[in-house]
Design an enzyme around this catalytic site. Sequence first.
Site, mmCIF file in Angstrom:
data_model
loop_
_atom_site.group_PDB
_atom_site.id
_atom_site.type_symbol
_atom_site.label_atom_id
_atom_site.label_comp_id
_atom_site.label_asym_id
_atom_site.label_seq_id
_atom_site.Cartn_x
_atom_site.Cartn_y
_atom_site.Cartn_z
ATOM 1 N N HIS A 1 -20.361 10.421 -13.665
ATOM 2 C CA HIS A 1 -21.148 10.996 -12.571
ATOM 3 C C HIS A 1 -21.840 12.305 -12.971
ATOM 4 C CE1 HIS A 1 -19.933 8.383 -9.194
ATOM 5 N NE2 HIS A 1 -18.816 8.230 -9.889
ATOM 6 N N GLU B 1 -24.224 13.641 -11.503
ATOM 7 C CA GLU B 1 -24.641 14.328 -10.273
ATOM 8 C C GLU B 1 -23.525 15.151 -9.648
ATOM 9 O OE1 GLU B 1 -22.479 10.905 -8.401
ATOM 10 O OE2 GLU B 1 -23.430 11.390 -10.319
ATOM 11 N N CYS C 1 -22.413 4.959 -12.128
ATOM 12 C CA CYS C 1 -21.192 4.332 -11.632
ATOM 13 C C CYS C 1 -21.499 2.952 -11.041
ATOM 14 C CB CYS C 1 -20.479 5.259 -10.640
ATOM 15 S SG CYS C 1 -18.754 4.779 -10.321
#
Length: 258
Positions: free
Chosen positions: A181, A183, A91
């Site tokens: 994302h 994660e 990002c």
Amino acid sequence: MASGTEVRVLAVRNAARSGAGRLPSWFADEGITLVEVDGARAPDRPDGWAAVLLLGGGFLPDDDARAPWLPAQRALARRAVADGVPLLGICLGAQVLALAAGGTVRGAHGEPERGSCTVALRAEAATDPLFRWLPRRFPVIQNHRDQITRLPPGAVHLAANEACPVQAFRLGRCAWGVQFHPEADADRLLRWDEAALAGEGLDLAGLRERALAAEPASAAAARALVAAFAAVAREHAGSRTGVAAGPENAWNGARPPG
């Protein structure tokens, strides 16, 4: 790697609510220690690290007044590319990499992406060390309104969708940026601001429902991406120590899906 050799990856956290999420446990599964530090404490060079992660944050990559560590982070990204140290920007981190290498990032550009969104691989991904292991289309968690609008010279465009054409790219041999994302799991949406999303015409309950439904496929794609990046990090660490990352260690015993 040889037994007893610790492989350490630096993760730079740009905002308190934009940490590494599920990545530390996934990297541990791959035999790698993820060391997370605040942006203000991060180095401007990747010396001594097997790889670098640049995490997200709610500002532009040149908002130096708001985040005064960004010049050092851009220098870190440039040096990692120059030195061939594996880097993954997520990002904001992807935008830092793009801007540092001569690309363009625009704020509040195009359609915001929130929650579960689908991205599609481009033909260039078929031979990429990370993205060749991923499905042609897969769901991801998104949370951005800023976009990379021009890739740096020499960058390889790897993934896209209609809302945001630059979803993933590679720069040099082993630096990658992803707008999404990996994660973050669907539970990340539990921390989102319902009123702010309503102001954008979005329903948080609906976003959560769609993210939960897509979570198995989203997690599988993200896990494959992390496993591939971990293999690149181990290879780089082995090249620094003179010890090759042999096939018995590749993918921690399991290859990512083709």
